[in-house]
Design a protein around this motif. Structure first.
Motif, short mmCIF file in Angstrom:
data_model
loop_
_atom_site.label_atom_id
_atom_site.label_comp_id
_atom_site.label_asym_id
_atom_site.label_seq_id
_atom_site.Cartn_x
_atom_site.Cartn_y
_atom_site.Cartn_z
N PRO A 182 -23.78 65.37 48.07
CA PRO A 182 -22.24 64.95 47.91
C PRO A 182 -22.16 63.64 47.67
N CYS A 183 -23.08 62.94 48.04
CA CYS A 183 -22.82 61.11 48.43
C CYS A 183 -24.00 60.19 48.36
N LEU A 218 -33.54 63.45 46.79
CA LEU A 218 -32.94 64.78 47.04
C LEU A 218 -34.00 64.38 48.32
N ALA A 219 -35.38 64.27 48.40
CA ALA A 219 -36.33 64.37 49.22
C ALA A 219 -36.83 63.04 49.88
N PRO A 220 -37.32 62.81 50.82
CA PRO A 220 -38.22 61.03 50.63
C PRO A 220 -39.55 61.10 50.25
N VAL A 221 -40.06 60.43 49.79
CA VAL A 221 -41.62 60.36 49.25
C VAL A 221 -41.47 58.66 49.88
N PRO A 222 -43.28 58.68 50.05
CA PRO A 222 -43.82 57.35 50.92
C PRO A 222 -42.73 56.12 49.17
N LEU A 271 -20.88 60.49 43.32
CA LEU A 271 -20.12 61.97 44.49
C LEU A 271 -20.88 62.79 43.96
N ASN A 272 -21.64 64.08 44.49
CA ASN A 272 -21.63 65.16 43.74
C ASN A 272 -22.33 65.36 42.34
N ALA A 328 -11.17 63.01 51.27
CA ALA A 328 -12.08 63.76 51.90
C ALA A 328 -13.94 63.17 51.45
N ASP A 329 -13.57 63.11 50.01
CA ASP A 329 -14.90 61.79 49.62
C ASP A 329 -14.65 61.15 50.25
#
Length: 344
Positions: free
Chosen positions: A251-252, A17-21, A294-295, A320-321
């Protein structure tokens, strides 16, 4: 906690969900599986936001007896005392059907000397052993494709694979291996902090351990029990804020082959894919395909060949996907000429 909240918590724990080293990724995830190095590098890239520096990483046989990329500072953890090693005679420094122990030790010492002298590729080491009289039969053991004397030296903590595309080896710094019980507990702590919430069966599958062993680790860890869908999941607080399943699941995602998100849980009880899609991901030869998430759900697999990326959906994917998948593919691989959707 709902299944969607568990999936979101796992994605957050695995740094999707969020980058780290990259160093944080390999420590928290107990390394990343690396039969195919490009898969391991992709797994690191999607979690660290870019290329990782290989200088503080090494590749060797660790969890489940498989090759993993992990941090050099974790050598005492993953190469701990009393860990399970290969059952094959050719992967030890003792005698086997092709080489006696003294002869094998001679070539092992030569390999160490040549690596220290800078001749550290597999080809150069094989050539040096040939020059010293290694026969074809001896080479089948010493340079066995699945390990051989190279693995014996890795298991002894003397050498490891450098993290680069060419098969190159490095002398490892001196380290003091941890005792088995403490090393396994440390790996379990990381697992329940970053793979959790997870079941006892999930952890047993990931570590190749028994459920009884997992329960002894849980007794020593400050985990909390999470009931959901008739199962009990366990999680250890990682210190990060709780993700919001309604907003944080991306979403992907294009996951790597052999990704820890697929390997981290009992595959027949996965919360990330439907049971009918299992063989599309885990084939009967032991390959774990790169998947499209996806999701928070696997909807297909992908493969990159040159400048083209091919997506094989397991189910109907809306227009859309498909656009979301194309956008993510082009973000990760800007040089692509196109993304193709195909059936198996």
């Amino acid at each position: 906690m709902t299944e969607e909240e568990i999936r979101c918590r796992r994605l957050a724990g695995q740094h999707l969900l969020a980058p780290v080293p990259a160093r944080t990724v390999v420590r928290d995830l107990c390394g990343v599986q690396a039969q195919f190095l490009q898969s391991a590098l992709h797994a690191l890239r999607i979690r660290s936001g870019g290329a990782c520096g290989p200088e503080d990483l090494v590749k060797s046989w660790t969890i489940r007896g498989t090759l993993h990329v992990f941090a050099l500072e974790d050598l005492p953890v993953f190469l701990h005392r009393g860990r399970a090693q290969s059952p094959r005679d050719c992967d030890t420094l003792g005698a086997d059907a092709r080489v006696d122990a003294a002869r094998k030790r001679f070539f092992a010492d030569l390999i160490l000397q040549r690596i220290e002298a800078g001749e550290n590729t597999r080809e150069a080491l094989r050539a040096a052993c040939r020059s010293a009289g290694m026969t074809d039969g001896e080479a089948e053991s010493i340079f066995n494709a699945w390990g051989g004397t190279i693995r014996a030296l890795c298991d002894a903590g003397l050498i490891g694979y450098a993290v680069c595309e060419k098969k190159t080896f490095m002398r490892l710094p001196h380290f003091e291996p941890m005792e088995a019980n403490e090393a396994r507990l440390e790996m379990a702590r990381r697992y329940f902090a970053h793979f959790g919430p997870a079941t006892v069966r999930d952890a047993a599958y990931f570590f190749g351990a028994t459920q009884s062993q997992v329960k002894t680790w849980l007794d020593r860890l400050p985990v909390r029990a999470v009931p959901c869908g008739g199962r009990t999941y366990y999680a250890l607080e990682s210190g990060a804020s709780e993700p919001d399943a309604a907003h944080d699941i991306p979403p992907c995602l294009l996951l790597a082959g052999f990704d820890q998100l697929m390997l981290g849980y009992q595959k027949r009880e996965s919360l990330f894919f439907r049971p009918e899609h299992l063989r599309g991901i885990f084939n009967l030869t032991g390959i774990v395909a790169p998947t499209v998430l996806l999701n928070g759900r696997v909807v297909g697999k992908w493969k990159r060949s040159g400048r083209r990326l091919t997506v094989t959906p397991f189910e109907a994917v809306r227009a859309a996907d498909r656009r979301r998948i194309e956008e993510e593919a082009l973000r990760l691989f800007p040089a692509l000429s196109g993304v193709v959707f195909t059936e198996e």
